[in-house]
Write an enzyme that holds these catalytic residues in place. Structure first.
Site, PDB file in Angstrom:
ATOM      1  N   LYS A  50       4.532  -0.831  -5.412  1.00 40.99           N
ATOM      2  CA  LYS A  50       5.857  -0.226  -5.581  1.00 40.99           C
ATOM      3  C   LYS A  50       6.696  -1.126  -6.491  1.00 40.99           C
ATOM      4  O   LYS A  50       6.435  -1.167  -7.673  1.00 40.99           O
ATOM      5  CB  LYS A  50       6.451   0.070  -4.212  1.00 40.99           C
ATOM      6  N   SER A 100      10.875   5.629   3.855  1.00 40.73           N
ATOM      7  CA  SER A 100      10.546   6.154   2.531  1.00 40.73           C
ATOM      8  C   SER A 100      11.169   7.510   2.256  1.00 40.73           C
ATOM      9  O   SER A 100      11.330   7.886   1.105  1.00 40.73           O
ATOM     10  CB  SER A 100       9.030   6.225   2.365  1.00 40.73           C
ATOM     11  N   HIS A 103       8.944  -0.548   0.866  1.00 35.29           N
ATOM     12  CA  HIS A 103      10.028  -0.227  -0.069  1.00 35.29           C
ATOM     13  C   HIS A 103      11.035  -1.364  -0.242  1.00 35.29           C
ATOM     14  O   HIS A 103      11.889  -1.296  -1.116  1.00 35.29           O
ATOM     15  CB  HIS A 103      10.750   1.048   0.371  1.00 35.29           C
TER      16      HIS A 103
END
Ligand SMILES: *Cc1c(COP(=O)(O)O)cnc(C)c1O
Length: 416
Positions: free
Chosen positions: A256, A197, A225
């Site tokens: 996300k 990240s 991610h």
């Protein structure tokens, strides 16, 4: 006697313990180190724009990689449900909080990730905190990448397994540890971020899988991610690295790229059945609102039906990275990484650049300790599919100005 009649302490006599004094002192230390933080109001998210304290701004700090968090279709999908069903789940999944949409979303996530099954958690933090201590304990060892996410670090601590940290993305170091430890532990679990990240690099899972097999260690990949973004079809870090079906445990998040909230563990039937019994952050918590599962299903549908979002994300990544090179501040990490760290070093410079950008209507992450090591403060710029070329160029212009303002020596006093 009604509540109103209960005796109250007289005003002005609130005399707390030493708590306030000690905490105020600690906060002062943070302030002096430039590490004091405050919350800012962000509202009306739509594509890549928001209102930041009531003023329009372009968000280059979110993890909304596909631009779905403000997509009206997600809201429309839950509107009807909220009218006819409950807002809260009212209980844990294993008691009376299991709505069919939870199970449907789990089946769809398993299919998307090409695993046998999946289990929802309220957040990625909770998924890691539940799954890792369920899998390993005192007689076991976890091999962890040095840049693993805080939730993974906390999860390993909670598990009480031995923790062995290897240098970032260094498979040779990992191999040496695995060799040294042969026969010492009961279970061995290798835990890594799929995409890190804070530096935007992808862990080389294609090399990890054979190594883990050779030493009979299990693999755990936090794909917060990568989920819905990495790989041709967005199935995540495993697809990107060509190892689908070969990772023992995958954690993915819904907050996300999938624009909603929550997370899941995906893997074999046995793994998921075991998690349902033993992951304490699953068992002992209220099921997340079923409407959130509906929003996530809609996001998952869109992420698969609209591959142009990933293509636009890649084009936007190229444009921003190229522009950063042009202004002399190239980003770190791989060329195709949509997490773009720009190393500044000093915490105060990083914060000032972040402030300058914010003042002109651009949000970027000003990341400092404890999120990253001392002396490596950085801007964390993230690109998404909703950014327009004009917004990217505007950010680059403002960045160029901000870098100059920070790095050029101030005029001697009296000359300004
Ligand atoms: C964001 C993140 C998490 C936590 O997920 P939440 O759903 O936000 O709690 C876990 N791991 C990584 C690598 C993350 O980036």
């Amino acid at each position: 006697m009604s509540e109103r009649d209960l005796p109250r302490p007289p005003r002005g006599t609130f005399s707390p313990s030493t708590l306030d004094g000690e905490l105020t002192h600690d906060l002062e230390t943070l302030r002096r180190a430039g590490l004091y933080r405050t919350l800012r109001n962000v509202s009306h998210r739509s594509d890549a724009t928001v209102l930041l304290e009531q003023r329009p701004a372009v968000d280059f700090g979110s993890n909304d990689y596909l631009g779905l968090a403000g997509d009206p279709r997600l809201a429309a999908a839950i509107e009807d449900f909220l009218t006819h069903e409950s807002t809260g789940a009212a209980a844990a999944r294993l008691i009376s909080g299991n709505h069919p949409v939870h199970t449907q979303l789990e089946a769809e996530l398993a299919e998307f990730k090409r695993t046998e099954a999946a289990l929802l958690f309220a957040s990625g933090y909770m998924a890691n905190l539940g799954a890792i201590p369920a899998l390993v304990g005192k007689r076991d060892v976890v091999y962890a990448d040095a840049l693993n996410h805080a939730s993974l670090i906390d999860a390993v601590r909670l598990s009480r397994a031995e923790s062995r940290v290897f240098p970032h993305n260094d498979l040779d170091a990992l191999r040496r540890m695995l060799t040294e430890d042969a026969g010492t532990y009961r279970r061995r679990l290798i835990v890594v971020d799929g995409m890190f990240s804070m530096d935007g690099e992808v862990f080389p899972l294609d090399r990890l899988v054979p190594l883990a097999r050779e030493f009979d260690a299990w693999t755990y990949v936090d794909d917060a991610h990568g989920t819905a973004v990495l790989g041709n079809d967005g199935r995540g870090a495993a697809e990107y690295c060509g190892v689908e079906g070969e990772i023992d445990v995958i954690m993915g998040t819904l907050g996300k790229a999938l624009g909603s909230a929550g997370a899941f563990i995906a893997g074999s039937h046995a793994l998921i059945d075991f998690m349902l019994h033993r992951a304490r952050s699953f068992v002992f918590t209220t099921a997340s609102p079923p409407a959130l599962a509906i929003a996530a299903r809609e996001a998952l549908r869109i992420a698969q039906a609209e591959p142009w979002r990933r293509e636009t994300l890649r084009a936007n990544t190229r444009r921003l990275r190229q522009g950063l090179r042009t202004i002399g501040h190239p980003g770190e990490g791989a060329d195709d990484s949509y997490i773009i760290p720009v190393l500044i070093g000093a915490t105060d410079h990083t914060v000032r650049i972040g402030d300058l950008l914010r003042g002109t209507g651009y949000i970027v992450g000003a990341v400092r300790p404890p999120t990253v090591p001392m002396g490596t403060s950085r801007l964390r710029i993230t690109v998404n599919a909703a950014h327009t070329p004009e917004q990217i160029d505007g950010l680059l212009d403002t960045l160029d100005t901000a870098f100059r303002a920070i790095t050029e020596p101030a005029l001697p006093s009296g000359m300004a």
